[in-house]
Structure formats: structure tokens, C-alpha cells
Write an enzyme that holds these catalytic residues in place. Structure first.
Site, mmCIF file in Angstrom:
data_model
loop_
_atom_site.group_PDB
_atom_site.id
_atom_site.type_symbol
_atom_site.label_atom_id
_atom_site.label_comp_id
_atom_site.label_asym_id
_atom_site.label_seq_id
_atom_site.Cartn_x
_atom_site.Cartn_y
_atom_site.Cartn_z
ATOM 1 C CB CYS A 1 6.756 1.636 3.148
ATOM 2 S SG CYS A 1 7.147 0.659 2.329
ATOM 3 C CD GLU B 1 5.807 -5.418 6.884
ATOM 4 O OE1 GLU B 1 7.150 -4.330 6.448
ATOM 5 O OE2 GLU B 1 6.667 -6.625 6.806
HETATM 6 P P1 NAD Z 1 -2.965 4.092 6.561
HETATM 7 O O1 NAD Z 1 -2.685 3.930 7.651
HETATM 8 O O2 NAD Z 1 -4.154 4.766 6.593
HETATM 9 O O3 NAD Z 1 -4.260 2.850 6.018
HETATM 10 C C1 NAD Z 1 -3.808 1.281 5.935
HETATM 11 C C2 NAD Z 1 -4.809 0.109 6.439
HETATM 12 O O4 NAD Z 1 -5.287 0.707 7.419
HETATM 13 C C3 NAD Z 1 -6.008 0.690 5.464
HETATM 14 O O5 NAD Z 1 -6.487 -0.386 4.412
HETATM 15 C C4 NAD Z 1 -6.859 1.032 6.362
HETATM 16 O O6 NAD Z 1 -8.509 0.752 6.187
HETATM 17 C C5 NAD Z 1 -6.473 0.587 7.578
HETATM 18 N N1 NAD Z 1 -7.020 0.591 9.028
HETATM 19 C C6 NAD Z 1 -6.587 2.116 8.922
HETATM 20 N N2 NAD Z 1 -7.300 2.431 10.510
HETATM 21 C C7 NAD Z 1 -7.209 0.999 10.884
HETATM 22 C C8 NAD Z 1 -7.626 0.254 12.593
HETATM 23 N N3 NAD Z 1 -7.519 1.655 13.060
HETATM 24 N N4 NAD Z 1 -7.964 -0.547 12.342
HETATM 25 C C9 NAD Z 1 -7.960 -1.692 11.351
HETATM 26 N N5 NAD Z 1 -7.582 -1.256 9.685
HETATM 27 C C10 NAD Z 1 -7.040 0.113 9.951
HETATM 28 O O7 NAD Z 1 -2.114 3.576 5.322
HETATM 29 P P2 NAD Z 1 -1.961 4.684 3.701
HETATM 30 O O8 NAD Z 1 -2.363 5.609 4.142
HETATM 31 O O9 NAD Z 1 -3.160 3.273 3.247
HETATM 32 O O10 NAD Z 1 -0.936 3.841 3.296
HETATM 33 C C11 NAD Z 1 0.378 4.645 3.594
HETATM 34 C C12 NAD Z 1 0.895 4.128 5.622
HETATM 35 O O11 NAD Z 1 1.377 2.492 4.612
HETATM 36 C C13 NAD Z 1 2.961 5.072 4.705
HETATM 37 O O12 NAD Z 1 3.032 5.446 6.638
HETATM 38 C C14 NAD Z 1 3.373 4.038 3.921
HETATM 39 O O13 NAD Z 1 4.850 3.558 4.764
HETATM 40 C C15 NAD Z 1 3.135 2.612 5.337
HETATM 41 N N6 NAD Z 1 3.624 1.407 4.074
HETATM 42 C C16 NAD Z 1 3.871 0.675 4.653
HETATM 43 C C17 NAD Z 1 4.795 -0.528 3.858
HETATM 44 C C18 NAD Z 1 5.736 -1.276 4.513
HETATM 45 O O14 NAD Z 1 5.839 -2.810 4.170
HETATM 46 N N7 NAD Z 1 6.083 -1.375 5.491
HETATM 47 C C19 NAD Z 1 4.137 -1.076 3.107
HETATM 48 C C20 NAD Z 1 3.382 0.187 2.418
HETATM 49 C C21 NAD Z 1 2.960 1.033 3.381
#
Ligand code: NAD
Length: 508
Positions: free
Chosen positions: A298, A264
Site C-alpha cells: 500500500c 486502511e
Molecule cells: P481488496 O479490496 O480486493 O480486498 C481486501 C479484502 O476486502 C479481502 O479480504 C476481500 O475479500 C474483502 N472485501 C472486498 N469487498 C468487500 C465487501 N464489500 N465487504 C467486506 N469485505 C470485502 O484488496 P486486495 O486486492 O486484497 O489488496 C490490495 C489493496 O489493499 C490495495 O488497494 C492496497 O493499497 C490496499 N492495502 C492497504 C493497506 C493500508 O494499510 N492502507 C495495506 C495493505 C493493502
């Protein structure tokens, strides 16, 4: 800079709130991870992170739990989720407020997020008696063919900061009734809400009586902890919510070990406003979708594609909404836009606005309203663009709405789909043909396509997720439960002969 928003301290209310939610004081005071509230910029807790090399032990425990939990009848598993839903109901006011303090979203959205958790629990309880398989017609006489759905195994959940608890619950409520334990790595920016949810879950497990020990676990930490979860062979499904950049790192690692992924990722959601649109309704929908949650959903509306005949009428009214919307303390009633999550988010917003201006964009709003370090409060920005440039095709996770003009409906559709992401979309029209075309095979290419409502604010009953760089995953309602189970096809011969399929002969 003169601060134009006045924010009360949050520090004093955190302790009592966490205590009521059952989080131990030591768990939030003695750790190595500093938690900052975006509301005031204050440090509100120190949480202990898990060393990445401990993750394997936790997953082994979850796997042991799986071997027991999978044998518990699904309706009984549903009973645990029902009790958990009750805990959420009782704690809704406190947990909703904690969501506000930890993410900066306005109180009504914080409470809405907890309501979404309650809703998915209710859905999952019903589902626990409806994990139906099909019986299929077989071509062989005196045979029966059917499918059976079995629990899958440990489900890993990685979540983003902006829906710190709802996203976990979409996965966990379904996974638990499907017979799978859950191991959750929340965002390192929102560990407090995760600890509170875990404590509420433990209360429900105690009432349930006899729940195996490691059904739900929280692993606090950053990327390394996430990677350890992603790489563990006893996690057959990882549901990862976050940026497309994160998905690009996680997806190949999961593919390398043939694990299932539920991704997602980022969106770049658009709405088309047609000549026949109800502009009053469109204005309200656009304002909520573009400015709500300070542009940090998102599904936030990021691109508005407006027919030239209604462009001035709509955009003038939007500009006045942008200049008057109340930005401030998300706990105050009347505030509609709270802070960005942190200073880095503000820096990204500033960079995007500069890039848009360099490409000919004309900006209304976007001013910083607070001093650095006192919460990143910013007026949402509406940016009129001459065309869909590179910066418009990017997801900037901030309240920026790019506005584009169109003449022909086909052009609007082309602009709409011409971005890497494919999450959510809307059309505002009273013309049936335009509405149906938008929903048709050659219309919106997104996982969510709406008519006369904005792209954000989904309900749990429908499958949630998107295509292309959004990752292709689907969570929450409809038949998403199938992702959390494995399907076995069973063929039973109740006759005395052995006819082979497709008329194949193999006579000894
Ligand atoms: P982010 O990608 O910085 O982090 C999300 C999660 O991924 C965190 O828990 C982080 O620690 C983890 N993470 C990061 N790199 C990783 C790796 N290499 N391996 C494993 N885990 C890893 O995102 P954010 O800033 O917390 O959230 C915003 C983003 O999330 C936006 O792009 C938004 O569109 C997206 N989002 C999407 C949805 C959806 O349902 N499509 C819902 C909510 C947020």
C-alpha cells in the site's frame, strides 16, 4: 512468449510446511476454494469456505468470549500475546516461507512480515501494563475526574492479500491485550497463512491455560463473508484493509449501524527529489520503495517528482536499475522482484501502461517475463510523464513508477497532494527549510511523511495509516490501542455538597 524466468515447482514443499505449522491436511485438501501460488501458478490447496449464514454463530461465540475475557486483568491478557510471540519466533522460518509461497514476495520480505508480527506482540505485551487513562482537573471542589478505558467488544478484521498476516497481527495483538476477541476474514487469495497463524495462536492459547475458546477465529471466504461480519450488530469495530473500492462499500454499512471503522485503504505515494538531495541514497530508497514487493505494498512509491536540475542524473540511473533488477523466483537469493499476485493484476498493469502511453508517457521496462499460467512475472516499469494525468492519480497495484519533473518547490508540493489518496510520502533533500516545509501544516497531506527515506517499510512503533481515500484509520504503535477500547469519563464527588458545573444553580 518465451519464458525468461525459470521457476521451480512449489507444490512439493507446501504439504510439509503446513504440517510443521500445525495446519490439518483435511483443512487444505477438501474445500471449495482453490488456492494458487503466484510463484508458479500451481494450485496448492483446496480450502473450505464458510457459508455467510454461519458467520453470525461465530460472532455470537466471540461475544460470549468477550464477556469473560474483558474481566481478565490486562497484564494477564498480555501473557497470552507474549506466548503467541514466542510461537511466532519458533515458526518464523516456516511462516515466512509460506508468506512467500502464497503472496510471491521475496523470502526476506516474507520473513520481515513475520518479524513485524513478533514486534507488535512485544509492543502489545508492554502495552498491557500501560492502558493509561488521565486524571483531569475539575472545577468543582472535593471532586475528582478521570477517564477509564474498558474493552470494546468483538473486533472484526478484514485483510488484503499483500500483507496476509502482519495486518491481522497489528490489530489482533492490540485488541487481545485491550480485552477484545478477534474475528478475522483474510483475503480469499491468502487463506493458508491465515490458517497457519490460527494454529500457532491455538498453541499459545493451550500453553496459557484457561483462555476462553473463541478469542481468535478465522472465517475463510469472499466478499459475502466480509459483509456478514460488517453487518453484525455484535461487532462494534471493524478494521478493514484493502482497496478504496472495498472501503466505499464497507464504510456506509458500518456507519448505518454506528459501528467504529478503522479503514486502511489504497495509497498513491510520492517522493519529491530536490536539487540538494543525496542522489545515491535517493536512488537506493526509490528502488526499494518502487520495485520492492513487486509494487504491491500500500506504501509502494508510485509517483516521483524530480527537480529539473537533477532529473537526468537520477532518471538515467534509475532506468539502468529498472533494466537490470533481478526478477524471478522469490525463493532464490538475489531475486529482488517476485511475481504479481495473479493474471488479473497483470492485466490491470498492462491497461495502466497503455493509458499512460496514450497520455504521452514514455515507458522503460514493463515487459512480461513468464508464460501465462506460470506466474505473472513482469519487469517493473518506469514511466516518464509529461504531467500528472488521470492514470497517475489512480492506484494501480503493480510496479509502475510515474516520473514527473518540477521547477518550483511549491509546484512539487501541489502535484504531490493533488491525488485522491493520502497514505505515505517522502522528500529527499539536504535543505532544512524544504524538509521542514514538507512536514509542516501546508506540506505533505499524508498520514506518513518521511525525510531521506522512502515511503514504504514502516516500523510498528509509529501509527500507520493515511488520509483522504486511504480511509483515515491508524493501526499498530503510538496510541492506536485507544481504537480498541471504550473510554468512560468518571466524576466522583467525595464532599457533602453538590456544586454544579458552570456555576449552574438548581436549589430545591
Ligand atoms: P481488496 O479490496 O480486493 O480486498 C481486501 C479484502 O476486502 C479481502 O479480504 C476481500 O475479500 C474483502 N472485501 C472486498 N469487498 C468487500 C465487501 N464489500 N465487504 C467486506 N469485505 C470485502 O484488496 P486486495 O486486492 O486484497 O489488496 C490490495 C489493496 O489493499 C490495495 O488497494 C492496497 O493499497 C490496499 N492495502 C492497504 C493497506 C493500508 O494499510 N492502507 C495495506 C495493505 C493493502
Amino acid at each position: 512468449m518465451n519464458a525468461q524466468v525459470h521457476i521451480r515447482s512449489v507444490a512439493a514443499e507446501i504439504g510439509p510446511l503446513l504440517q510443521r505449522l500445525g495446519v490439518r491436511p483435511q483443512a487444505v485438501s477438501e474445500g471449495d476454494l482453490a488456492v494458487t501460488s503466484p510463484v508458479s501458478g500451481e494450485r496448492i490447496a483446496q480450502v473450505k469456505t464458510m457459508p455467510a449464514d454461519e458467520v453470525g454463530t461465530r460472532i455470537e461465540r466471540a461475544h460470549e468470549t468477550f464477556l469473560e475475557w474483558r474481566k481478565v486483568p490486562a497484564p494477564r491478557r498480555g501473557e497470552l500475546v507474549r506466548l503467541f510471540g514466542n510461537e511466532l519466533r519458533a515458526a518464523k522460518a516456516d511462516l515466512g516461507r509460506l508468506v512467500t509461497l502464497e503472496t510471491g514476495k521475496i523470502l526476506s520480505e516474507g520473513l520481515g512480515e513475520v518479524q513485524e508480527m513478533i514486534d507488535i506482540c512485544d509492543f502489545a505485551v508492554g502495552l498491557s501494563r500501560q492502558l493509561y487513562g488521565l486524571t483531569m482537573a475539575t472545577e468543582r471542589a472535593e471532586h475528582r475526574m478521570m477517564e477509564t478505558w474498558h474493552p470494546l467488544g468483538v473486533v472484526g478484521v478484514i485483510s488484503a492479500f499483500n500483507f496476509p498476516v502482519a495486518v491481522w497481527s497489528w490489530n489482533a495483538a492490540l485488541a487481545l491485550v485491550c480485552g477484545d476477541p478477534v474475528v478475522w476474514k483474510p483475503s480469499e487469495k491468502t487463506p493458508l497463512t491465515a490458517l497457519a497463524v490460527q494454529s500457532l495462536f491455538e498453541r499459545a492459547a493451550t500453553q496459557f491455560g484457561g483462555a476462553p475458546e473463541a478469542l481468535s477465529q478465522v472465517l475463510i471466504g469472499g466478499r459475502e463473508v466480509g459483509e456478514a461480519l460488517v453487518d453484525h450488530p455484535k461487532v462494534p469495530l471493524v478494521s478493514a484493509t484493502g482497496s478504496t473500492a472495498m472501503g466505499r462499500q464497507v464504510a456506509p454499512r458500518l456507519a448505518a449501524r454506528f459501528a467504529r471503522t478503522l479503514l486502511e485503504l489504497g495509497g498513491n505515494n510520492a517522493a519529491i527529489v530536490c536539487p540538494s538531495a543525496d542522489l545515491e541514497l535517493a536512488l537506493r530508497a526509490i528502488a526499494f520503495a518502487a520495485m520492492g514487493t513487486a509494487g504491491q505494498r500500500c506504501t509502494t512509491l508510485r509517483r516521483l517528482i524530480v527537480h529539473e536540475s537533477v532529473y537526468n542524473a537520477l532518471v538515467d540511473r534509475l532506468k539502468s536499475a529498472y533494466t537490470s533488477v533481478r526478477v524471478g523466483d522469490p525463493r532464490e537469493s538475489g531475486t529482488l522482484v517476485g511475481p504479481l499476485i495473479d493474471e488479473a493484476a497483470y492485466a490491470r498493469m498492462e491497461r495502466a501502461l497503455n493509458a499512460a502511453k496514450a497520455a504521452g508517457g514514455v515507458v522503460t521496462g514493463g515487459e512480461r517475463l513468464s508464460a501465462p499460467g506460470a506466474g505473472a512475472y513482469v519487469r517493473p516499469a518506469l514511466v516518464e510523464m509529461p504531467q500528472q494525468t488521470d492514470i497517475v492519480r489512480e492506484e494501480t497495484f503493480a510496479p509502475i513508477l510515474y516520473v514527473l519533473r518540477y521547477r518550483e518547490f511549491e509546484d512539487a508540493l501541489r502535484i504531490h497532494n493533488d491525488v485522491p489518496q493520502g497514505l505515505s510520502s517522502s522528500i529527499f533533500t539536504r535543505d532544512l527549510r524544504e524538509a521542514e516545509r514538507f512536514l509542516a501544516v501546508d506540506g505533505s497531506d499524508c498520514g506518513i511523511a518521511n525525510v531521506n527515506i522512502g515511503p514504504s517499510g514502516a516500523e510498528i512503533g509509529g501509527a500507520f495509516g493515511g488520509e483522504k481515500a486511504t480511509g483515515g484509520g491508524r493501526e499498530a504503535g503510538s496510541d492506536c490501542w485507544k481504537t480498541y477500547m471504550r473510554r468512560a469519563t468518571n466524576t466522583i464527588n467525595y464532599g457533602n455538597t453538590l456544586p454544579l458545573a458552570q456555576g449552574v444553580r438548581f436549589d430545591l
